[in-house]
Design a protein around this motif. Structure first.
Motif, mmCIF file in Angstrom:
data_model
loop_
_atom_site.group_PDB
_atom_site.id
_atom_site.type_symbol
_atom_site.label_atom_id
_atom_site.label_comp_id
_atom_site.label_asym_id
_atom_site.label_seq_id
_atom_site.Cartn_x
_atom_site.Cartn_y
_atom_site.Cartn_z
ATOM 1 N N ASP A 129 0.808 -1.554 -0.205
ATOM 2 C CA ASP A 129 -0.614 0.416 0.091
ATOM 3 C C ASP A 129 0.953 1.012 -0.444
ATOM 4 O O ASP A 129 2.328 1.103 0.745
ATOM 5 C CB ASP A 129 -0.722 -0.047 0.753
ATOM 6 C CG ASP A 129 -2.309 0.908 1.000
ATOM 7 O OD1 ASP A 129 -2.154 2.070 0.283
ATOM 8 O OD2 ASP A 129 -3.031 0.704 1.732
ATOM 9 N N ASP A 130 0.212 2.251 -0.771
ATOM 10 C CA ASP A 130 1.187 3.551 -0.878
ATOM 11 C C ASP A 130 2.347 3.742 -1.073
ATOM 12 O O ASP A 130 3.396 3.815 -0.667
ATOM 13 C CB ASP A 130 1.327 3.980 0.753
ATOM 14 C CG ASP A 130 -0.147 4.557 1.353
ATOM 15 O OD1 ASP A 130 -1.388 4.195 0.332
ATOM 16 O OD2 ASP A 130 -0.604 4.604 2.517
ATOM 17 N N GLU A 167 -3.572 4.837 -6.982
ATOM 18 C CA GLU A 167 -5.027 5.084 -6.505
ATOM 19 C C GLU A 167 -4.814 6.620 -6.518
ATOM 20 O O GLU A 167 -3.993 7.259 -7.309
ATOM 21 C CB GLU A 167 -3.851 4.631 -4.783
ATOM 22 C CG GLU A 167 -3.349 3.384 -4.631
ATOM 23 C CD GLU A 167 -2.984 3.402 -2.561
ATOM 24 O OE1 GLU A 167 -1.960 3.843 -2.334
ATOM 25 O OE2 GLU A 167 -4.158 2.780 -1.982
HETATM 26 MG MG MG Z 1 -2.862 3.336 -0.047
#
Ligand code: MG
Ligand code: C2E
Ligand code: MG
Ligand code: MG
Length: 282
Positions: A180-181, A237
């Motif tokens: 994530d990220d 994202e």
């Molecule tokens: Mg994220």
């Protein structure tokens, strides 16, 4: 803030500071009650294929239905939950709730779309996270490939040995692993490959630069090339504008997520969104 007062050297607490402590203690008690009484609700945001726009997965995003303050978002309680360790119990609630929801959707004859669950570093360090997932999947009769796990680069860095043994066990079960990220932390390329990640979720700060900024596009293209070379897929994202979709398709980004595609929705509305996209000819 401690103030030293005058000639006698008396110390007293700043009332504002004292108030802040009390407020925090109050929030901690409320959060514990929320865990005990399960005041959490999950919203789901679709992740779609960049070419067909069909839904490939849902991300579960927790909200706290606070008895007086209304619906609170993760930024307002996840940091406190992490500091106090309550994230472990909260995370167990989330995993159980997602598995129950997948089972309920399946009973209703909905399309079998996987759900991705955010996991923070303390959940890795303080509990046998792999056993937690195994138990929840078994309890609700869910196949492991219906679940994905998202963790940030900082989680891997904190305790690489421990994290990697759990990740290998989960991946061996059939649970997909997502970073994530991506791009905001410090993971090394060799670490990403060793840890069996299936997908990079490129942080919204990179997506934001697409369509306006050439350097941003060069950077994104490099991430995609690298991920594909290592056998990982890429999702962007925070897709908020149609020009970003154009650029991402041209760069062969695999999947898209963001407000432009769909905002997070409740369990009922997200199924309508999935059906709408199945019916659409793109
Ligand atoms: Mg994220
Ligand atoms: P995340 O995992 O990176 O989730 C994406 C966040 O970006 C979500 O915020 C989502 O609503 C938001 N978002 C989606 N599309 C867009 C967009 O186009 N533009 C912008 N600006 N934002 C977009 P949310 O729901 O407030 O969650 C924030 C963070 O809280 C998540 O970031 C995740 O790190 C954490 N979180 C959420 N649910 C859980 C959970 O069940 N457990 C744990 N440990 N953390 C969670
Ligand atoms: Mg996430
Ligand atoms: Mg995050």
């Amino acid at each position: 803030e401690v103030k030293t007062h005058g000639k006698n050297g008396y110390q007293f607490f700043d009332p504002a500071f004292y108030g802040a402590i009390r407020q925090r203690q109050q929030r901690e008690r409320e959060l514990q009650a929320a865990i005990d009484e399960n005041q959490f609700v999950l919203h789901y945001q679709v992740r779609v294929c960049a070419t067909t726009q069909r839904v490939v997965s849902l991300e579960a995003l927790v909200r706290w239905n606070h008895p007086t303050a209304g619906l609170l978002y993760p930024d307002e309680f996840i940091p406190l939950a992490e500091e106090t360790g309550m994230i472990v119990a909260l995370g167990e609630r989330v995993v159980d709730c997602v598995c129950a929801q997948i089972a309920a959707w399946s009973d209703d004859g909905c399309a079998p779309v996987p759900v991705s669950i955010n996991v923070s570093s303390r959940q890795f360090n303080e509990r046998d996270i792999h056993a937690l997932f195994t138990r929840a999947l078994a309890r609700h009769g869910i196949p492991p490939d219906r679940v994905e796990v998202e963790l940030t680069e900082s989680t891997m860095i904190r305790d690489p040995e421990r994290t990697s043994s759990h990740l290998h066990a989960m991946h061996a079960l059939g649970i997909r692993l997502l970073v994530d990220d991506f791009g905001t932390g410090y993971s090394s390329l060799s670490m990403l490959q060793q840890l069996d990640f299936d997908m990079l979720k490129v942080d919204k700060s990179f997506t934001r630069r697409l369509g306006t900024d050439c350097q941003g596009e060069v950077l994104f293209a490099a991430i995609i090339t690298m991920a594909h070379a290592l056998g990982m897929k890429v999702v962007a994202e925070g897709v908020e504008r149609p020009e970003q979709v154009e650029v991402l398709r041209r760069l062969h980004c695999d999947e898209l997520q963001g407000y432009y595609i769909a905002t997070p929705l409740d369990a009922k509305d997200v199924q309508a969104e999935i059906r709408r996209r199945r019916a659409a000819i793109v």
